[in-house]
Design a protein around this motif. Structure first.
Motif, PDB file in Angstrom:
ATOM      1  N   GLY A 240      -0.724   2.653 -10.206  1.00 15.55           N
ATOM      2  CA  GLY A 240      -0.458   3.233  -9.643  1.00 15.55           C
ATOM      3  C   GLY A 240      -1.152   3.415  -8.330  1.00 15.55           C
ATOM      4  O   GLY A 240      -0.749   3.805  -6.935  1.00 15.55           O
ATOM      5  N   GLY A 241      -2.414   3.358  -8.835  1.00 11.32           N
ATOM      6  CA  GLY A 241      -3.607   2.710  -7.533  1.00 11.32           C
ATOM      7  C   GLY A 241      -4.029   1.943  -7.341  1.00 11.32           C
ATOM      8  O   GLY A 241      -3.766   0.862  -8.044  1.00 11.32           O
ATOM      9  N   ASN A 242      -4.576   1.231  -5.681  1.00 11.36           N
ATOM     10  CA  ASN A 242      -4.327   0.397  -5.365  1.00 11.36           C
ATOM     11  C   ASN A 242      -3.040  -0.654  -5.164  1.00 11.36           C
ATOM     12  O   ASN A 242      -3.300  -1.841  -5.020  1.00 11.36           O
ATOM     13  N   ALA A 288       5.710  -4.488 -11.181  1.00 12.66           N
ATOM     14  CA  ALA A 288       4.891  -4.304 -10.257  1.00 12.66           C
ATOM     15  C   ALA A 288       3.444  -3.772 -10.622  1.00 12.66           C
ATOM     16  O   ALA A 288       2.235  -4.958  -9.489  1.00 12.66           O
ATOM     17  N   SER A 289       3.291  -2.322 -10.759  1.00 12.96           N
ATOM     18  CA  SER A 289       1.536  -2.075 -10.815  1.00 12.96           C
ATOM     19  C   SER A 289       1.141  -2.656 -11.477  1.00 12.96           C
ATOM     20  O   SER A 289       0.566  -3.129 -11.389  1.00 12.96           O
ATOM     21  N   VAL A 290       1.960  -3.204 -12.734  1.00 13.20           N
ATOM     22  CA  VAL A 290       0.783  -3.801 -13.819  1.00 13.20           C
ATOM     23  C   VAL A 290       1.218  -5.597 -13.180  1.00 13.20           C
ATOM     24  O   VAL A 290      -0.312  -6.421 -13.579  1.00 13.20           O
ATOM     25  N   SER A 291       2.049  -6.247 -13.062  1.00 12.50           N
ATOM     26  CA  SER A 291       1.552  -7.158 -11.796  1.00 12.50           C
ATOM     27  C   SER A 291       0.530  -7.287 -11.336  1.00 12.50           C
ATOM     28  O   SER A 291      -0.540  -8.401 -10.864  1.00 12.50           O
ATOM     29  N   PHE A 518      17.405 -19.474   8.575  1.00  9.86           N
ATOM     30  CA  PHE A 518      16.509 -18.721   8.227  1.00  9.86           C
ATOM     31  C   PHE A 518      16.016 -17.877   9.683  1.00  9.86           C
ATOM     32  O   PHE A 518      16.080 -17.827   9.988  1.00  9.86           O
ATOM     33  N   VAL A 519      15.692 -16.647   9.155  1.00 10.94           N
ATOM     34  CA  VAL A 519      14.670 -15.977   9.838  1.00 10.94           C
ATOM     35  C   VAL A 519      13.126 -15.291   8.731  1.00 10.94           C
ATOM     36  O   VAL A 519      12.573 -15.821   8.442  1.00 10.94           O
ATOM     37  N   LYS A 520      12.114 -15.482  10.291  1.00  9.17           N
ATOM     38  CA  LYS A 520      11.101 -14.385   9.651  1.00  9.17           C
ATOM     39  C   LYS A 520      10.813 -13.736   9.021  1.00  9.17           C
ATOM     40  O   LYS A 520      11.707 -12.430  10.622  1.00  9.17           O
ATOM     41  N   THR A 521      10.050 -13.297   8.561  1.00  8.05           N
ATOM     42  CA  THR A 521      10.077 -11.211   7.837  1.00  8.05           C
ATOM     43  C   THR A 521       7.554 -11.451   7.685  1.00  8.05           C
ATOM     44  O   THR A 521       7.472 -12.403   6.854  1.00  8.05           O
ATOM     45  N   LYS A 522       7.561 -10.310   7.601  1.00  6.51           N
ATOM     46  CA  LYS A 522       6.179 -10.350   6.816  1.00  6.51           C
ATOM     47  C   LYS A 522       6.257 -10.336   5.530  1.00  6.51           C
ATOM     48  O   LYS A 522       7.214  -9.950   4.612  1.00  6.51           O
ATOM     49  N   LEU A 523       5.376 -10.842   5.035  1.00  7.46           N
ATOM     50  CA  LEU A 523       5.772 -11.206   3.990  1.00  7.46           C
ATOM     51  C   LEU A 523       5.080 -10.085   2.952  1.00  7.46           C
ATOM     52  O   LEU A 523       5.546 -10.366   1.596  1.00  7.46           O
ATOM     53  N   ILE A 524       4.761  -8.984   3.487  1.00  6.77           N
ATOM     54  CA  ILE A 524       4.712  -7.337   3.229  1.00  6.77           C
ATOM     55  C   ILE A 524       6.385  -7.126   2.461  1.00  6.77           C
ATOM     56  O   ILE A 524       6.659  -5.926   1.416  1.00  6.77           O
ATOM     57  N   HIS A 525       6.914  -7.841   3.024  1.00  5.77           N
ATOM     58  CA  HIS A 525       8.457  -7.306   2.963  1.00  5.77           C
ATOM     59  C   HIS A 525       8.449  -7.863   1.899  1.00  5.77           C
ATOM     60  O   HIS A 525      10.328  -7.445   1.393  1.00  5.77           O
ATOM     61  N   VAL A 526       8.926  -8.913   1.248  1.00  5.41           N
ATOM     62  CA  VAL A 526       9.231  -9.524   0.251  1.00  5.41           C
ATOM     63  C   VAL A 526       8.327  -9.942  -0.867  1.00  5.41           C
ATOM     64  O   VAL A 526       7.949 -10.580  -1.648  1.00  5.41           O
ATOM     65  N   ALA A 527       6.638  -9.666  -0.833  1.00  9.31           N
ATOM     66  CA  ALA A 527       5.664  -9.424  -1.801  1.00  9.31           C
ATOM     67  C   ALA A 527       4.813  -8.360  -1.844  1.00  9.31           C
ATOM     68  O   ALA A 527       4.584  -7.818  -0.869  1.00  9.31           O
ATOM     69  N   LEU A 528       4.536  -8.387  -2.526  1.00 11.56           N
ATOM     70  CA  LEU A 528       3.537  -7.212  -3.686  1.00 11.56           C
ATOM     71  C   LEU A 528       1.767  -8.251  -3.436  1.00 11.56           C
ATOM     72  O   LEU A 528       1.714  -9.383  -3.769  1.00 11.56           O
ATOM     73  N   GLY A 529       0.785  -7.501  -3.343  1.00  9.67           N
ATOM     74  CA  GLY A 529      -0.656  -8.402  -3.689  1.00  9.67           C
ATOM     75  C   GLY A 529      -2.030  -7.805  -3.513  1.00  9.67           C
ATOM     76  O   GLY A 529      -2.308  -6.076  -3.651  1.00  9.67           O
ATOM     77  N   ARG A 530      -2.765  -8.247  -4.756  1.00 12.12           N
ATOM     78  CA  ARG A 530      -3.830  -7.453  -5.010  1.00 12.12           C
ATOM     79  C   ARG A 530      -4.622  -8.561  -5.155  1.00 12.12           C
ATOM     80  O   ARG A 530      -5.421  -9.727  -5.097  1.00 12.12           O
ATOM     81  N   SER A 531      -6.367  -8.262  -4.283  1.00 15.62           N
ATOM     82  CA  SER A 531      -7.693  -8.985  -4.296  1.00 15.62           C
ATOM     83  C   SER A 531      -8.790  -8.603  -5.029  1.00 15.62           C
ATOM     84  O   SER A 531      -8.679  -7.265  -4.533  1.00 15.62           O
ATOM     85  N   GLY A 532      -9.943  -9.157  -4.808  1.00 11.75           N
ATOM     86  CA  GLY A 532     -11.166  -8.426  -5.565  1.00 11.75           C
ATOM     87  C   GLY A 532     -12.309  -9.727  -5.403  1.00 11.75           C
ATOM     88  O   GLY A 532     -11.628 -10.514  -4.189  1.00 11.75           O
ATOM     89  N   ASP A 533     -13.165  -9.415  -6.376  1.00 13.52           N
ATOM     90  CA  ASP A 533     -13.740  -9.778  -5.967  1.00 13.52           C
ATOM     91  C   ASP A 533     -15.222 -10.310  -7.649  1.00 13.52           C
ATOM     92  O   ASP A 533     -15.086 -10.212  -8.129  1.00 13.52           O
ATOM     93  N   LYS A 534     -15.980 -11.758  -7.159  1.00 13.11           N
ATOM     94  CA  LYS A 534     -16.760 -12.395  -8.141  1.00 13.11           C
ATOM     95  C   LYS A 534     -17.537 -13.078  -7.223  1.00 13.11           C
ATOM     96  O   LYS A 534     -17.793 -14.370  -6.887  1.00 13.11           O
TER      97      LYS A 534
END
Length: 633
Positions: A240-242, A288-291, A518-534
């Motif tokens: 549940g973090g980040n 969701a959190s594990v994905s 079709f209708v438009k919606t912000k990505l956050i309404h239909v998806a989760l996301g996580r980012s990081g660095d290498k």
């Protein structure tokens, strides 16, 4: 079915909560077989290397080059309980001196009058140790590391230092074999230097289940174990973090954020595992959190390159099997490559950052005008004093959505923090820049006050670089117990034919078949996301909230759209990869972090906000009847 091995992770980085280890030890007791901790990030290696260099410049040969807090804040108070419970400890807290860390632990055991505990150190990752010159010239077969190609190592790779440029540190990423050997020889506490994060989890599973290369499914087991290590090595980021749906964790039962539960994996002999956390702790363990955590800091999901195995996570599937219990299956493994990734650090001048709070009407415009004026003023002073100009200069009006670039929408904010960063070879030049930041409060725009940290000081501009060396050039070493003798770990066989370049194909994410409307919606309404660095590369993982959303997300979120959305930071390429099993996409953005976490001049030097930027900026087009009313907001 054999009894699962239960492994808990209490540290995601050097600086994680000091209460985490106590939570796992007290709440899990004898049910926890292993307690592991990851302390070493690229930034951490740079900090340790810089500290060692400062000490040596002062003429001090001896010092602490490991993570001493592991001993003082974790082992000292918890050793009696760990010994009573029979819980073994594995950590990379050895930093640049695993043997010194081992000796410090043995001294603590003597002080506490605790007997019968054997400590081991895995070392040898310092590939400069036997070199006459700390430069790339000392290596005969060193190549760059590409984040988007497993065979063309120079393709879009991070920059390397010049062949004759001094290197502060360079450490190879070892695998699990040395730690597993230490456990086979009776070690209760194992400390390492630079190993891949997942090795801390893979090693005890090799030891407990007696996995061996002769077994037909050996690499699949290693792949699944590596994925388990990847999931929990960042601590609460899988509980549940980040987490995109942050309210689920923040206001969860048993204290939410204030009592976040640290992760535990329960691993079976076949490699399948369940992710969970201690009962009566905050946070959430869901598919969701594990994905999200599986997508964190990965590159090509078909070729997650590790010293012991190549992990293919394209077909990984998750299933909720109980409250805060997620079953993970489907990882595939292949014989590893002949190369070993190394993490290097070199010094490239100095940098300085200063901050001012600017308030009132037109705060953003005032801040940028002030920053520009300070730059011009100092540049003139350099010219008058015969100094070289700044090598680079960056200013950001934090609080005005500056991290969003052209997608920012807060020009009307009445409060911003002006952040100025300069890069120069001369510390005297940067001190001059520092002296000219504060006077702007009286000679420039109204509503300026100090940032609260006083006059900034120059710091070394450390640059991280990744590279590859043949496994034939470096081997892990092991010492177990007080009287133990050094042992050399031989590598298992690797894939000489480079067949990993042509892995089996998997079904791709299908194209949409619905014609609309079709209708438009912000990505956050239909998806989760996580980012990081290498290094200087960021990844942005996007996971569909429902499988039926995925084809439409794929159609809307192309490489071109991602490039346009992130072109304010991404100066390289954008490559999209598919993970059908997780209903996810992964984007790899090269040259997107201003040089990487150590040397970058931008505020988000590790890409932590990138996924949230994309989720809240990009529109997705889906069939109207597919969306819930709530998703159309």
């Amino acid at each position: 079915m054999t009894k699962p091995v239960r492994i808990g992770c209490y540290s995601a980085f050097w600086g994680d909560s000091v209460a985490a280890a106590k939570q796992l030890v007290e709440l899990e007791g004898a049910n926890l077989d292993y307690l592991v901790a990851d302390y070493l990030a690229e930034v951490t290696m740079g900090i340790l290397a810089a500290r060692r260099q400062r000490r040596m410049m002062q003429g001090k040969e001896k010092g602490i080059d490991h993570i001493h807090e592991f001993i003082t804040l974790v082992l000292r108070p918890l050793l009696p309980a760990l010994v009573k419970n029979g819980t073994k400890v594995i950590t990379n807290a050895g930093g640049l001196d695993p043997v010194g860390c081992k000796e410090a632990i043995e001294q603590l055991l003597d002080k506490l009058n605790i007997t019968g505990i054997k400590v081991a150190a895995v070392y040898g990752d310092d590939v400069l140790a036997d070199k006459s010159s700390p430069t790339l010239d000392a290596f005969k077969q060193l190549t760059p590391f590409s984040t988007i190609s497993s065979v063309d190592h120079a393709k879009d790779s991070d920059r390397l230092p010049a062949n004759d440029e001094p290197i502060l540190s360079m450490n190879a990423y070892f695998g699990a074999k040395g730690v597993a050997a230490a456990l086979d020889q009776g070690a209760h506490i194992v400390v390492t230097g630079r190993v891949v994060d997942s090795a801390l989890v893979v090693a005890p599973l090799i030891h407990e289940f007696r996995w061996h290369p002769s077994q037909p499914d050996y690499f699949d087991k290693l792949a699944s174990a590596s994925l388990a290590g990847h999931v929990i090595e960042c601590g609460c980021q899988c509980t549940g973090g980040n987490f995109t749906d942050w309210r689920e964790a923040a206001f969860s039962p048993y204290g939410g954020y204030s009592n976040m539960g640290y992760p535990i994996v329960e691993v079976q002999a076949n490699g399948h595992f369940i992710v969970t956390k201690p009962e009566r702790t905050g946070g959430v363990v869901s598919t969701a959190s594990v994905s999200e955590q599986i997508l964190y800091e990965i590159l090509d999901p078909a070729r997650y390159l590790l010293p012991d195995v190549i992990l293919d996570m394209r077909q990984v599937q998750l299933k909720l099997v109980g409250q805060n219990r997620v079953l993970v299956q489907g990882a595939k493994g292949y014989q590893p490559t002949p190369w070993l990734k190394c993490s290097g650090i070199f010094l490239d001048g100095w940098k300085l950052s200063g901050e001012l709070l600017v308030g009132g009407a037109e705060a953003k415009d005032k801040a940028l005008a002030v920053g520009d004026a300070i730059y011009k003023r100092v540049s003139k002073m350099y010219q008058d004093n015969g100094m070289e100009p700044l090598r680079d200069f960056n200013m950001e009006a934090l609080g005005s959505e500056s991290i969003f670039g052209a997608n920012g929408q807060r020009n009307d904010t009445r409060e911003v923090v002006l952040r100025l960063t300069g890069h120069h070879n001369d510390t005297a030049a940067l001190r001059l820049l520092a002296m000219e930041v504060i006077p702007s409060a009286t000679c420039m725009a109204p509503g300026i006050t100090g940032g609260g940290s006083g006059r900034p000081k120059p710091i070394p501009n450390l640059v991280h670089f990744p590279c590859l060396i043949p496994k034939t050039e470096v081997k892990a070493r092991l010492v177990v117990g007080v009287q133990g003798q050094p042992q050399v770990m031989e590598w298992d066989t690797w894939d000489q034919a480079q067949s990993f370049a042509q892995l089996p194909t998997v079904p791709s994410i299908p194209s949409p078949t619905t014609q609309g409307p079709f209708v438009k919606t912000k990505l956050i309404h239909v998806a989760l996301g996580r980012s990081g660095d290498k290094g200087d590369v960021s990844n942005i993982g996007i996971i569909a909230r429902k499988p039926e959303y995925l084809p439409f997300i794929k159609r809307s979120l192309t490489e071109e759209i991602m490039t346009k959305t992130m072109n304010h930071v991404c100066k390289g390429s954008v490559t999209r990869f598919e993970l059908p099993g997780l209903h996810a996409l992964n984007f790899v953005l090269t040259h997107s972090l201003g040089g990487g976490g150590l040397s970058s001049m931008i505020m988000d030097r590790q890409g932590k906000t990138f996924a949230q930027q994309v989720l809240s900026s990009v529109d997705v087009e889906l069939p109207a009847d597919l969306l819930s009313a709530n998703a159309r907001l």
